[in-house]
Design an enzyme around this catalytic site. Structure first.
Site, PDB file in Angstrom:
ATOM      1  N   GLU A  99       0.870  -1.174   0.000  1.00  0.00           N
ATOM      2  CA  GLU A  99       0.000   0.000   0.000  1.00  0.00           C
ATOM      3  C   GLU A  99       0.906   1.223   0.000  1.00  0.00           C
ATOM      4  O   GLU A  99       1.280   1.760   1.044  1.00  0.00           O
ATOM      5  CB  GLU A  99      -0.933  -0.047   1.206  1.00  0.00           C
ATOM      6  CG  GLU A  99      -1.891  -1.238   1.137  1.00  0.00           C
ATOM      7  CD  GLU A  99      -2.695  -1.449   2.418  1.00  0.00           C
ATOM      8  OE1 GLU A  99      -2.600  -0.590   3.322  1.00  0.00           O
ATOM      9  OE2 GLU A  99      -3.393  -2.469   2.519  1.00  0.00           O
ATOM     10  N   GLU A 299      -7.911   5.157   4.571  1.00  0.00           N
ATOM     11  CA  GLU A 299      -7.630   4.447   3.321  1.00  0.00           C
ATOM     12  C   GLU A 299      -7.582   5.502   2.220  1.00  0.00           C
ATOM     13  O   GLU A 299      -8.577   6.203   1.993  1.00  0.00           O
ATOM     14  CB  GLU A 299      -8.724   3.426   3.028  1.00  0.00           C
ATOM     15  CG  GLU A 299      -9.054   2.496   4.181  1.00  0.00           C
ATOM     16  CD  GLU A 299      -8.093   1.344   4.312  1.00  0.00           C
ATOM     17  OE1 GLU A 299      -8.136   0.658   5.327  1.00  0.00           O
ATOM     18  OE2 GLU A 299      -7.284   1.128   3.373  1.00  0.00           O
TER      19      GLU A 299
END
Length: 1300
Positions: A99, A299
């Site tokens: 990520e 996120e």
């Protein structure tokens, strides 16, 4: 030759390797186009610290499985130390190695904070008042295995090198037996970091969606989704999550539309983490329950590892959210938990009734408890102490409320029992972050187009330029408009923002009329042109290397915004009011808002004042106003022939590059109406334009350059105007180098002579030497006589021949006039060097450390104090004089100790310094610090040469205790007791200094007599209960004149204190922060009748009140540390009385003029004594002196004051008196009286019948005159017609237009 090719090949290989591992340019500019691998990230972070060492610090909190460092960048002021009261906030990124967006975004955030600090007020405040920690990558091993473009995380990069999911490996919330994984050193390092730092707020950045989720992560059942698991602070967590989401353009919509689940929705873009996805062993819950910290997970993107081409978009999406979220660390309540002795209690509990979650204090006893607005009952508790609850604490929106707790020891017999707690530094004082900030900026400079810029556009444009071209561009503000818009200036030069004595300075001003877009846009183009072409175009590079160019594009931002609004409303593009800024009744033409007299400023607008102060602060040699509404070049009216030749010379240089201006005709455009022209007030001061004012009052020569008849031409025409003028503007800047420059120096000492005046024979325009003795004077080609003179020096004359294309260096070496004996001159020069040498902090610190210590620090009662003072006077009779000022109510003597090289006689120019303490008897440390100070002075006299010279040249009066009765009542160790605050008559003496008060207290009366005796240059009063300095006035409604100087004097003390200047207090005085540790008295404790106000009103003596520490009566063992902190500031103030400006006022026969009024900057008044001498302290900078005396013509002069130089005496001589004028006035008055009497007699006679025929004849004459007047009007040859024509053909404006 073979070796040469081998070396060249190696160099090329190294260059390629460098390019591969360094994804940023040669000037460390971010390009947002590549991900950083571990090596590149490490290099990038180290480069930040190298460039910004003052506000950044890089450290590793541990290593990964494969030995990579877990880097953390700390961004804050004093980044290598822990500051009490400053909240800690952290961001953690790249916990899952694949990520990757968070890793890059956090690097961009670091760069943004560092590069915008000092430029962007919002970022500056955030960095000043917040301790920011940023970890770009918690999983560097996983990132190295991840693959760019892998949106779903199919690579093996999610986990660490031992295949451990780092966000599932923290101790579990519902399983007390869970242990840390041996294969996750990253987790161990982060847990240790969290527990040690006790962060207040945290953000954990991930990828795979666009969402903000708040605790808890999981439930006891660990059902994968659908179970809401709220924390005790659920409402607060929702608010924090919404803060981020609402500032993210995609997240706030609640529909990320990720390919995996395009129909997924979250209201407002937030969710409870367990409700959406159960996470067992996550960091979020651990931070909240174990780490004292409120953490939310964000996120950032649907794709976990998007292509690098998306990075700039992701940065723009998240920048505002990242900044706003960090600012929320300043909401709720904050404060300290302390013992009654002021000792901080770490690990104390702070609990809120109704919320089953407590936080604990940090190492200094300080805490931050985030809360939403509301009313709460707050409790502080600590083992071994009684807990304390404060009820009905009202928390408001915005800044955190200060709430300190003082806990009492369970054993009352031992209130000062030693504790393992750390002491709170006396500077521990939190400063609150403003919630306001400027708009975020684009990072890359775009090519400047031909469209108009609003104020916000201009602000963003200048920010971008200064960020990208920081090596040659410095962005600063000189003040504000009426409506609070900042007046921004861009300085373009190498090493911008620093004093560079060898470079001449040029100034440009634009948009003086709000609807004048031409000047603004041309100057914005010039800013960008100079920056972009530096290093590429030879002329630009040479100019930037050798010149300091200051550009003010927007002098009238309020008027511009009004003009833009009007154009939008009326859908027109034309002149709408000639510079209107406010409502129609306040319409002011800023270009005609400059005062003809330096002291007549009642009508001057804030923008004009800011520009005037700016020009005085910088020694501009050349200036120009760029504007529309005219074509051609205009220079000031009423200049002599010599200066007119200078103006024509620089004008010709401009016309050579743009002949269009020279051949164009004046615009046939009516002058814009101004309220002051419509209804002129003939009694008001006369107004002049900027360039005329600058010519008469400063060193600069300047012109107005008109480029267009239309002030707001079509935007597409701007490029044409720029092309016509840009080369001419460069040529104009170049003219500053075709002049005379030099340095004025003392021939004996070799020291620069500040404020020396240089005059060209035949010109009334003067220039002055700077603090380094340098000057610049523009001159046309020719041969001239230059005169240089300075007070106390014989004038010098030099002949110079000025050529057209080179700089002439003319240095002056001045010889002091033989007014004093040579020995006295040597002493004066030696003392001057001593003052200049000690003005550096290092030299003063070395002096203080080298002194013989007195070692007399202890608390004394009245009898002991009196005996101590008598002992000093008996031991050092040649330099001391002890006398009583008066008595207290209980008949205790108020002692004054005078220390001087000649205590029984007064030198004419000897400055007097007053030190006072004990105005409030419970502030017990101040009297002992002054007694120690007096002892150090006495015992070092004759032993230390520097102290000996300071005492010989100063008169020091020390009043150690004004309130001896109250001092007897105070008790040691009682930090906050009011016992002894007042005198024996229960009067706070600092409210009793009221002029004319018939019931004044005896202690007050004694001090009033001392102050009214006059002659003091500066006063310092030591108090207690806080840690800062205040300056006059304490009265809330008192207008502060010369506030710049008063604040500067307070800052001298504060800046020499090791902690006070930080502005962190941590006391129980209710203050959260004091910028730089200095406040105006009324801002701290507003009241009337203070001693500092009386000192200013009666003696014009500035008085600074210093609060030496939080504790009013600290324990005896703390006196020595207090003395160590305050010794250097006390000496610094003694040194300060020898600075400022001093001089003698004489008539033309050389006789002193007593009682002359010296007006400084149009406000501060100083009077000469019987010897014509005056002395006053001033802040560093350029100041205007206006000298007036009855019977003499006013004299004007300009002086430069330096913080590192002794006051340079100036000689002001009245060249003529006004006796003839007075005689004319008397004659006019006599004639007027006679006329009145005669008219009265005539009236009386006309009323009589005897003069009736005369009256009839006079009436006939009147009728005949009227007939002739009418005929004249009807005639084409009427004299009145000629008068009307002459009035319409005004030639007020002087244009120089050369026709070909």
């Amino acid at each position: 030759m073979a070796y040469f090719w081998i070396i060249l090949l190696l160099f090329a290989v190294l260059r390629v390797i460098h390019c591969e591992i360094s994804p940023f340019g040669p000037e460390n500019e971010e390009n947002y186009k590549e991900y950083y691998n571990y090596l590149a990230l490490t290099r990038r972070l180290h480069s930040f610290v190298e460039r910004y060492p003052r506000i950044s610090n890089l450290a590793s909190i541990g290593k990964s499985i494969e030995g990579r460092e877990l880097w953390v960048m700390r961004v804050t002021t004093h980044s290598i130390m822990d500051v009490p009261g400053k909240p800690r906030v952290r961001y953690v990124g790249n916990m899952h190695g694949d990520e990757a967006v968070s890793r890059q975004v956090l690097v961009y955030l670091i760069e943004y904070l560092l590069t915008q600090y000092g430029t962007d007020p919002r970022v500056t405040a955030l960095v000043n008042y917040t301790d920011i920690y940023i970890m770009p990558s918690m999983n560097p091993d996983g990132f190295e295995r991840a693959i760019e473009g892998d949106c779903k995380g199919n690579s093996a990069g999610r986990d660490n090198a031992k295949h451990v999911d780092l966000n599932r490996s923290f101790p579990e919330q519902f399983d007390a037996t869970s242990t840390l994984a041996n294969d996750a050193p990253e987790i161990t390092a982060v847990i240790k970091w969290i527990l040690q730092r006790k962060f207040v707020l945290s953000g954990d950045l991930h990828g795979g969606s666009v969402l903000a989720s708040y605790p808890f992560d999981d439930t006891i059942s660990h059902i994968m989704l659908g179970v809401y698991s709220p924390a005790d602070d659920a409402a607060l967590f929702r608010y924090l999550a919404q803060t981020y989401a609402q500032n993210h353009p995609i997240m706030r919509e609640g529909r990320a539309q990720c390919p995996d689940d395009p129909n997924e929705k979250f209201k407002d873009g937030i969710t409870n983490r367990a409700e959406s996805y159960d996470v067992k062993g996550g960091m979020q819950y651990f931070s909240y329950l174990r780490g004292n910290c409120f953490e939310v997970t964000f996120e950032l993107s649907c794709c976990k590892y998007p292509l690098a081409s998306d990075l700039y978009t992701e940065w723009n999406n998240n920048r505002e959210a990242l900044l706003t979220y960090m600012e929320k660390v300043h909401i709720g309540i904050r404060g300290y938990v302390m013992t009654s002795a002021g000792i901080g209690l770490p690990d104390s509990n702070i609990s809120v009734a109704g919320i089953d979650h407590s936080i604990t204090t940090w190492i200094f006893g300080d805490y931050y408890r985030l809360l939403l607005p509301g009313t709460y009952n707050i409790t502080a508790s600590s083992p071994g102490y009684h807990s304390k609850t404060v009820h009905n604490v009202k928390v408001n929106e915005g800044r955190a409320m200060l709430l300190n707790f003082i806990l009492k020891d369970l054993i009352e017999e031992m209130p000062l029992l030693e504790s393992p707690a750390s002491a709170i530094p006396t500077t521990a004082r939190h400063q609150v972050l403003s919630s306001q900030g400027v708009s975020t900026l684009l990072s890359k400079v775009q090519q400047h187009d031909s469209s108009y810029h609003s104020y916000l556009d201009m602000e963003q444009f200048l920010h971008r330029i200064s960020t990208v071209h920081s090596s040659v561009a410095h962005f600063y503000s000189i003040g504000q408009s009426v409506r609070g818009r900042k007046l921004y200036v861009m300085e373009i030069s190498t090493n911008p923002g620093t004093d560079q004595p060898g470079k001449p300075q040029v100034m440009f001003v634009g948009s003086m009329h709000g609807n004048d877009a031409v000047g603004r846009e041309i100057l914005l183009n010039l800013v960008e042109y100079l920056c972009l072409n530096y290093g590429n175009e030879p002329l630009v590079t040479q100019l930037v290397n050798t010149t300091r160019v200051h550009i003010l594009p927007f002098m009238n931002p309020d008027g511009n915004e009004g003009a833009v609004d009007a154009q939008k409303y009326f859908a027109v593009n034309e002149d709408l009011g000639g510079g209107m800024r406010y409502s129609i009744d306040q319409n002011t033409d800023l270009n005609l808002n400059f005062p003809e007299l330096s002291y007549a400023r009642d009508f001057v607008q804030p923008e004009t004042t800011a520009v005037m102060n700016w020009i005085k602060a910088y020694s501009f040699a050349l200036s120009a106003s760029i504007l529309g509404g005219m074509i051609g070049i205009k220079y000031p009216n009423s200049v002599g022939s010599l200066d007119e030749a200078v103006f024509k010379s620089i004008t010709n240089a401009y016309y050579m590059e743009n002949p269009y201006l020279a051949i164009s005709q004046p615009c046939q455009e009516p002058r814009p109406l101004d309220r002051n022209y419509i209804n002129p007030d003939f009694s008001a001061p006369k107004r002049i334009d900027l360039q005329t004012w600058a010519y008469r009052n400063t060193d600069t020569l300047g012109v107005s350059i008109g480029m267009s008849c239309d002030r707001s031409p079509p935007a597409e025409d701007l490029l044409a105007y720029w092309k016509q003028n840009h080369r001419a503007l460069l040529k104009y800047i170049q003219q500053v180098h075709f002049s005379v420059r030099g340095r004025v120096t003392d021939i004996q000492s070799g020291q620069a002579i500040a404020n020396a005046t240089i005059v060209v024979e035949g010109s009334r325009h003067q220039v002055h030497a700077t603090s380094t003795g340098r000057y610049w004077r523009l001159m046309a080609p020719g041969i001239y006589q230059l005169h240089a003179f300075a007070p106390g020096y014989a004038a010098s004359v030099m002949t110079v021949r000025v050529l057209e294309t080179q700089v002439e260096q003319v240095d002056f070496w001045l010889t002091q006039e033989q007014l004093l004996q040579s020995e006295g001159q040597m002493e004066e020069e030696e003392f001057r060097k001593l003052v200049e040498g000690l003005s550096s902090a290092l030299s003063l610190e070395q002096l203080v450390q080298s002194l013989l210590p007195a070692g007399t620090l202890l608390y004394r009662n009245y009898k002991e104090r009196s005996e101590f003072l008598r002992g000093l006077a008996l031991s050092f009779p040649h330099i001391t004089r002890l006398y009583g000022l008066g008595h207290s109510w209980e008949f205790r003597t108020i002692w004054a100790l005078e220390i001087s090289g000649s205590p029984e006689s007064l030198r004419p120019t000897e400055p007097k310094m007053r030190y006072v303490a004990g105005v409030h008897g419970n502030a017990a440390a101040g009297p002992e610090l002054l007694l120690e100070f007096a002892s150090v002075l006495c015992i070092n006299y004759g032993w230390n040469p520097t102290i000996t010279k300071l005492i010989d040249r100063s008169r020091i009066v020390i009043v150690p205790c004004v309130n001896p009765d109250g001092r007897e009542l105070a008790q040691e160790g009682r930090c906050f007791s009011t016992a002894g605050l007042t005198n024996a008559h229960s009067v706070d003496l600092d409210t009793d200094f009221l002029y004319g008060n018939i019931s004044v207290q005896p202690e007050t009366h004694a001090m009033m007599d001392l102050i009214e005796g006059g002659g003091f240059t500066l006063s310092v009063v030591l108090e207690g209960g806080s840690l800062m300095a205040t300056y006059p006035y304490d009265r809330p409604t008192q207008a502060v004149q010369n506030e710049e100087t008063l604040r500067y004097l307070a800052s001298v003390y504060v800046s020499n204190h090791p902690l006070m200047h930080l502005g962190y207090i941590g006391c129980s005085d209710g203050l959260g922060s004091v910028p730089q540790g200095v406040l105006r008295g009324a801002e701290f404790n507003s009241h009337t009748g203070s001693m500092k106000d009386f000192s200013m009103d009666v003696d014009a003596c500035p008085e600074v009140t210093v609060y030496v520490g939080c504790c009013l009566y600290p324990p005896l063992q703390q006196l020595l540390p207090l003395w160590t902190e305050h010794a250097m500031p006390l000496f610094a103030m003694l040194l300060e009385i020898h600075k400022g400006v001093s001089g003698v006022v004489q008539d033309r026969e050389g006789q002193p003029v007593a009682g002359a009024v010296v007006r400084v900057n149009g406000s501060l008044l100083v009077r000469t004594d019987t010897r014509g001498y005056f002395h006053t302290l001033l802040a560093p900078g350029t100041h205007q002196l206006q000298v007036q005396a009855p019977g003499f013509q006013e004299q004007l002069t300009q002086v430069n004051v330096s913080s590192h130089q002794m006051a340079s005496p100036i000689m002001i001589q009245f060249t003529a008196n006004s006796s003839r004028f007075a005689q004319k006035v008397e004659l006019a008055a006599a004639i007027s009286i006679a006329t009145v009497i005669l008219c009265s007699l005539l009236v009386w006679h006309f009323r009589s019948s005897k003069f009736r025929r005369i009256r009839d004849h006079v009436r006939w004459l009147h009728r005949r005159r009227d007939d002739l007047h009418l005929e004249a009007i009807l005639s084409e040859k009427s004299p009145l017609r000629r008068v009307f024509l002459e009035e319409s053909e005004s030639d007020d404006d002087t244009f120089y237009l050369e026709h070909h």
